[in-house]
Enzyme design. Structure first.
Site, PDB file in Angstrom:
ATOM      1  N   ASP A   1      93.243  -4.740  36.551  1.00  0.00           N
ATOM      2  CA  ASP A   1      94.056  -4.257  35.448  1.00  0.00           C
ATOM      3  C   ASP A   1      95.301  -3.611  36.047  1.00  0.00           C
ATOM      4  O   ASP A   1      95.217  -2.759  36.924  1.00  0.00           O
ATOM      5  CB  ASP A   1      93.265  -3.238  34.626  1.00  0.00           C
ATOM      6  CG  ASP A   1      93.899  -2.942  33.275  1.00  0.00           C
ATOM      7  OD1 ASP A   1      95.141  -3.037  33.161  1.00  0.00           O
ATOM      8  OD2 ASP A   1      93.155  -2.603  32.342  1.00  0.00           O
TER       9      ASP A   1
ATOM     10  N   GLY B   1      92.646   2.093  29.448  1.00  0.00           N
ATOM     11  CA  GLY B   1      92.325   3.170  28.523  1.00  0.00           C
ATOM     12  C   GLY B   1      90.844   3.383  28.304  1.00  0.00           C
ATOM     13  O   GLY B   1      90.374   4.529  28.204  1.00  0.00           O
ATOM     14  N   THR B   2      90.076   2.300  28.230  1.00  0.00           N
ATOM     15  CA  THR B   2      88.628   2.472  28.039  1.00  0.00           C
ATOM     16  C   THR B   2      87.975   3.049  29.295  1.00  0.00           C
ATOM     17  O   THR B   2      86.992   3.788  29.202  1.00  0.00           O
ATOM     18  CB  THR B   2      87.972   1.137  27.658  1.00  0.00           C
ATOM     19  OG1 THR B   2      88.381   0.117  28.575  1.00  0.00           O
ATOM     20  CG2 THR B   2      88.337   0.727  26.238  1.00  0.00           C
TER      21      THR B   2
ATOM     22  N   SER C   1      89.886  -1.904  23.509  1.00  0.00           N
ATOM     23  CA  SER C   1      90.707  -1.887  24.714  1.00  0.00           C
ATOM     24  C   SER C   1      91.843  -0.906  24.521  1.00  0.00           C
ATOM     25  O   SER C   1      92.537  -0.948  23.499  1.00  0.00           O
ATOM     26  CB  SER C   1      91.269  -3.278  25.018  1.00  0.00           C
ATOM     27  OG  SER C   1      92.290  -3.205  26.005  1.00  0.00           O
ATOM     28  N   GLY C   2      92.049  -0.048  25.503  1.00  0.00           N
ATOM     29  CA  GLY C   2      93.131   0.917  25.414  1.00  0.00           C
ATOM     30  C   GLY C   2      94.499   0.276  25.538  1.00  0.00           C
ATOM     31  O   GLY C   2      95.377   0.472  24.691  1.00  0.00           O
ATOM     32  N   SER C   3      94.712  -0.511  26.607  1.00  0.00           N
ATOM     33  CA  SER C   3      96.027  -1.128  26.798  1.00  0.00           C
ATOM     34  C   SER C   3      96.353  -2.085  25.663  1.00  0.00           C
ATOM     35  O   SER C   3      97.504  -2.141  25.179  1.00  0.00           O
ATOM     36  CB  SER C   3      96.085  -1.860  28.143  1.00  0.00           C
ATOM     37  OG  SER C   3      95.188  -2.950  28.187  1.00  0.00           O
TER      38      SER C   3
END
Length: 343
Positions: free
Chosen positions: A252, A257-258, A90-92
């Site tokens: 979100d 980010g993904t 996960s980006g965040s």
């Protein structure tokens, strides 16, 4: 105060999306790899229910568990717990975890730049943190390999009819749609409609298209729907609205980010962007992640990219989650007034 367990949490959000971090009170789960440990957490459900369900959690929350890394190159590992999934990356959440590690002093901060290697369930990610006055001000994460899966596929979605979509992987799996083709403006006033529409598209894509990572064989479904707004330029920067619907039916708050990684892979597959190019994704609340194609590569013979994601996170508090041994709901509860049940 009596309690049969105490879980220590640092509360955090990355560009609007909550990504709390468990820093104590939970033993590492069994497993020889971080991926295997994350599968144990997903199957067992005990920790997930305790931290995500009411009365301690809610559908808006993601929670990350710090664990010792398995790879000697990494300084820390972590497991991501989202409302309905325990994903590979996960980006965040990686930005939240990096910020908490540095701002809390778990990993020593070096100003102006701190470099770390962290271990997600999907593998190692490199982190560069821009730091000043004891604060990690911006985090850039070099993500796992990302790739386009299906281009211009068609799904039949209840209430929408036939919809043209792409599927892609950016550390998690996405079905990607053009909101303009649906007549759906990506504005806060439409948040509930976007969330419900996205879940219907995700469910239809899973039934009709499916997804299987060619290397990570345990990941065999589409997690999210990305509403990928049109590209535009602002002060020489290439930008696009990016709104993601997350199971069971929420948006979100960050640009995801993904999702940005997946979109970069799609744009690279179509020849629109190449190595070194950037795209700034703008969320439903106006926050931004900057994505860059760091390199071009392959995954199991398929064209792929190595993307990076850059964004900010802020600590919002600390908490100690407790369980009275007499509490009749030790795993909490969900009700559809706040926890959607969209079919």
């Amino acid at each position: 105060m009596r309690s049969s367990k105490i879980v220590h949490v640092v509360n955090c959000h990355a560009e609007g999306e909550v990504g709390d971090v468990i820093v104590g009170g939970v033993s590492p789960p069994p497993g020889d790899t971080i991926w295997e440990q994350s599968r144990w957490i997903a199957r067992d459900q005990t920790l997930r229910k305790f931290v995500l369900n009411e009365p301690r959690g809610g559908v808006f929350r993601h929670v990350n568990l710090l664990v010792p890394p398995k790879n000697p190159k990494a300084q820390m590992g972590w497991i991501i717990m989202e409302p309905e999934d325990t994903p590979p990356m996960s980006g965040s959440n990686s930005i939240c975890v990096s910020t908490v590690l540095l701002d809390s002093g778990i990993i020593p901060m070096t100003e102006p730049i701190t470099r770390m290697i962290l271990e997600a369930p999907a593998g190692l990610v490199e982190v560069v943190a821009e730091c000043r006055n004891g604060k990690a001000e911006r985090i850039t994460v070099t993500n796992v390999k990302s790739f386009a899966a299906q281009l211009d596929a068609t799904v039949d979605v209840p209430g929408l009819g036939k919809v043209t979509v792409d599927t892609a992987y950016g550390g998690d799996s996405f079905v990607v749609v053009d909101p303009d083709h649906l007549g759906l403006a990506l504005i806060p006033e439409n948040a509930r409609t976007i969330a419900e529409t996205g879940i219907r598209i995700t469910n239809a894509a899973n039934e009709q298209l499916g997804f299987l990572h060619p290397e990570d064989t345990g990941w065999n479904h589409i997690s999210f729907c990305l509403f990928a707004g049109p590209l535009y330029r602002e002060e020489e920067r290439l930008k696009a609205r990016s709104v993601v619907a997350i199971q069971p039916g929420k948006l979100d708050r960050s640009p995801t980010g993904t999702a940005l990684s997946a979109r970069l892979a799609l744009l690279n597959a179509r020849g629109v962007l190449a190595k070194g190019d950037t795209l700034t994704a703008v969320s439903i609340i106006g926050s931004e992640f900057v994505g860059t194609i760091v390199d071009e590569t392959t995954v199991a013979g398929r064209k792929a990219i190595v993307p990076s994601i850059s964004g900010r996170a802020w600590i919002t508090g600390t908490s100690q989650l407790m369980l009275d041994p007499a509490d009749p709901w030790p795993g909490g509860y969900k009700l559809s007034d706040t926890w959607p049940a969209i079919k």
